[in-house]
Scaffold this motif. Structure first.
Motif, short mmCIF file in Angstrom:
data_model
loop_
_atom_site.label_atom_id
_atom_site.label_comp_id
_atom_site.label_asym_id
_atom_site.label_seq_id
_atom_site.Cartn_x
_atom_site.Cartn_y
_atom_site.Cartn_z
N LEU B 190 0.85 -1.19 0.00
CA LEU B 190 0.00 0.00 0.00
C LEU B 190 0.89 1.24 0.00
O LEU B 190 1.86 1.30 0.75
N SER B 191 0.52 2.19 -0.86
CA SER B 191 1.31 3.41 -0.96
C SER B 191 0.42 4.62 -0.72
O SER B 191 -0.76 4.61 -1.06
N LYS B 192 1.00 5.65 -0.12
CA LYS B 192 0.27 6.90 0.10
C LYS B 192 0.05 7.63 -1.22
O LYS B 192 -0.93 8.34 -1.39
N GLN B 193 1.01 7.45 -2.14
CA GLN B 193 0.93 8.19 -3.40
C GLN B 193 -0.13 7.59 -4.32
O GLN B 193 -0.12 6.39 -4.57
N LYS B 194 -1.04 8.44 -4.79
CA LYS B 194 -2.22 7.97 -5.51
C LYS B 194 -1.91 7.48 -6.94
O LYS B 194 -2.74 6.89 -7.59
N ASP B 195 -0.70 7.80 -7.41
CA ASP B 195 -0.40 7.45 -8.80
C ASP B 195 0.48 6.21 -8.92
O ASP B 195 1.08 5.94 -9.94
N LYS B 196 0.54 5.44 -7.83
CA LYS B 196 1.43 4.27 -7.84
C LYS B 196 0.65 2.95 -7.96
O LYS B 196 0.76 2.08 -7.12
N GLY B 197 -0.18 2.82 -8.98
CA GLY B 197 -0.93 1.58 -9.14
C GLY B 197 -2.43 1.80 -9.03
O GLY B 197 -2.92 2.88 -9.37
N GLN B 198 -3.16 0.81 -8.55
CA GLN B 198 -4.62 0.91 -8.45
C GLN B 198 -5.02 1.69 -7.20
O GLN B 198 -4.77 1.26 -6.08
N ALA B 199 -5.65 2.88 -7.39
CA ALA B 199 -6.12 3.65 -6.25
C ALA B 199 -7.43 3.05 -5.74
O ALA B 199 -8.29 2.66 -6.53
N VAL B 200 -7.56 2.95 -4.43
CA VAL B 200 -8.79 2.42 -3.82
C VAL B 200 -9.22 3.32 -2.67
O VAL B 200 -8.39 3.99 -2.05
N THR B 201 -10.52 3.34 -2.39
CA THR B 201 -11.04 4.12 -1.28
C THR B 201 -11.76 3.21 -0.30
O THR B 201 -12.62 2.41 -0.69
N LEU B 202 -11.40 3.33 0.97
CA LEU B 202 -12.01 2.55 2.05
C LEU B 202 -12.98 3.45 2.81
O LEU B 202 -12.63 4.56 3.20
N LYS B 203 -14.21 2.96 2.97
CA LYS B 203 -15.26 3.78 3.57
C LYS B 203 -16.12 2.95 4.51
O LYS B 203 -16.36 1.77 4.25
N SER B 204 -16.58 3.58 5.57
CA SER B 204 -17.55 2.92 6.43
C SER B 204 -18.93 3.09 5.79
O SER B 204 -19.26 4.17 5.30
N VAL B 205 -19.72 2.03 5.74
CA VAL B 205 -21.04 2.13 5.11
C VAL B 205 -22.10 1.59 6.08
O VAL B 205 -21.78 0.88 7.02
N ASP B 206 -23.36 1.95 5.85
CA ASP B 206 -24.37 1.46 6.79
C ASP B 206 -24.75 0.01 6.46
O ASP B 206 -24.56 -0.47 5.35
N LEU B 207 -25.26 -0.64 7.47
CA LEU B 207 -25.51 -2.08 7.42
C LEU B 207 -26.41 -2.49 6.26
O LEU B 207 -26.17 -3.49 5.59
N HIS B 208 -27.46 -1.69 6.00
CA HIS B 208 -28.43 -2.07 4.96
C HIS B 208 -27.78 -2.05 3.58
O HIS B 208 -27.97 -2.93 2.76
N HIS B 209 -26.97 -1.02 3.39
CA HIS B 209 -26.28 -0.90 2.12
C HIS B 209 -25.37 -2.11 1.90
O HIS B 209 -25.35 -2.72 0.86
N ALA B 210 -24.66 -2.45 2.98
CA ALA B 210 -23.67 -3.50 2.86
C ALA B 210 -24.31 -4.88 2.68
O ALA B 210 -23.78 -5.71 1.93
N SER B 211 -25.41 -5.13 3.35
CA SER B 211 -25.94 -6.49 3.36
C SER B 211 -26.34 -6.99 1.98
O SER B 211 -26.27 -8.19 1.71
N SER B 212 -26.74 -6.07 1.08
CA SER B 212 -27.18 -6.53 -0.24
C SER B 212 -26.02 -7.07 -1.08
O SER B 212 -26.19 -7.95 -1.91
N ALA B 213 -24.82 -6.57 -0.82
CA ALA B 213 -23.68 -6.96 -1.65
C ALA B 213 -22.74 -7.94 -0.95
O ALA B 213 -21.68 -8.26 -1.45
#
Lengths: 86, 251
Positions: B190-213
């Motif tokens: 994992l790299s701090k620099q956004k241009d070093k490969g595949q950029a990804v975003t980690l987010k907290s989501v609510d339970l209902h949203h998550a349960s479907s997927a």
């Protein structure tokens, strides 16, 4: 007889210590087993002690200075096992 | 721990995964598409590990070593190692011997800690960087990402090596938990620099949203490999019991 015993102990060393790339005839009877020579470490000594206890019913005392000498080489180990069994 | 509302973005610079018969990114693309299955051959070629250390690595340790050989053997950066059960086959053998009142193998006992694989491989790699070894139930992948994020926030840390791995449980336990179909290991940087490969975003989501997927049948590490090796798969969500997390590919 003694030769068979040497082979048996070498095989025990290989099997117990998972020396997957080493063959019986690569271990020299008189060469050191630890650090130089085969390059075994202190955990190997403990492991080997338990294997000898299981196979020959001989309990080794980890605290005595003599134990160090028994592990010096295959020759020393074979002598120790043969003497302890009588 | 607080985190930005918009989520945490970082870059997956490089990754390598392995399982029996699945040893390169091409294999995993085919596995993700349902075209290739793991094989029964459990051997991994890890010649870079000196023989006297190699003999102490079980199948799981060798799988981990294999992935490190691919991407990070000489990378001296902080690392986070994560496994739900660790070297459970070895642990089970020790517990069985204890129950049978047999003497324990000193070599196996000396390696019966959660950071044993990480420690042995740091010796093999001559790497003195900091190591964290985590076990976090079904949330391992997500806790590992959060831990890596925390470390990336430290001054002077640009990259963190993440390693996640598990092996099938002994039969005795499978009536309680049976979450690992085959031995697998995944390493990525994992790299701090956004241009070093595949950029990804980690987010907290609510339970209902998550349960479907949610995909409860595939271990999170394998879901993550599928996420990395499938262009059309743009997000995965956590299946654990605590906070719900979502990881998305970012442009």
């Amino acid at each position: 007889m003694s030769n068979n015993m040497h082979t048996e102990v070498k095989q025990l060393i290989i099997d117990t210590l998972e020396l997957e790339d080493i063959e019986v005839n690569e271990i020299v009877d008189s060469e050191p087993l630890f650090v130089e020579g085969l390059g075994l470490d202190s955990i190997d000594a403990l492991e080997l002690g338990i294997a000898i206890q299981k196979k020959y019913g001989i309990k080794m005392d980890a605290e005595t200075q003599d134990t160090r000498e028994y592990f010096a080489s295959v020759n020393a180990l074979v002598n120790f096992i043969e003497q302890s069994r009588h | 721990m607080s985190y930005p509302e918009s989520g945490i973005t970082f870059c997956i610079k490089d990754w390598a995964a392995c399982a029996p018969g699945l040893t390169c990114q091409q294999d995993w693309q085919e596995w993700s598409a349902g075209k290739k299955a793991p094989s029964v051959d459990q051997s991994f070629d890890v010649k870079q590990v000196p023989p006297m250390l190699r003999r102490r690595l079980g199948t799981l340790g060798k799988a981990v070593a294999y992935t490190l050989c691919q991407i990070a053997w000489d990378a001296h950066i902080p690392s986070v190692f994560c496994s739900r059960h660790g070297a459970i086959q070895q642990t089970y053998k020790l517990l069985s011997d204890l129950a049978d009142e047999k003497p324990l193998s000193p070599a196996h006992f000396s390696l019966s800690v959660h950071n044993a694989i990480a420690g042995m491989l740091s010796i093999a790699r001559k790497d003195v960087s900091s190591i964290t070894a985590l076990s976090a139930g079904t949330d391992g992948l997500w806790q590992m990402l959060l831990e890596a994020y925390g470390q990336l926030e430290q001054p002077g840390v640009e990259e963190v090596l993440c390693v996640i791995y598990d092996e099938p449980l002994p039969e005795l336990y499978t009536r309680y938990v049976n979450d690992t179909p085959f031995t697998h290991a995944l390493s990525f940087v994992l790299s701090k620099q956004k241009d070093k490969g595949q950029a990804v975003t980690l987010k907290s989501v609510d339970l209902h949203h998550a349960s479907s997927a949610r995909d409860k049948d595939t271990p999170p590490a394998l879901q993550f490999i599928r996420f990395l090796s499938t262009d059309t798969l743009n997000q995965i969500v956590s299946t654990g019991h605590s906070n719900q997390w979502m990881l998305s590919k970012t442009e």
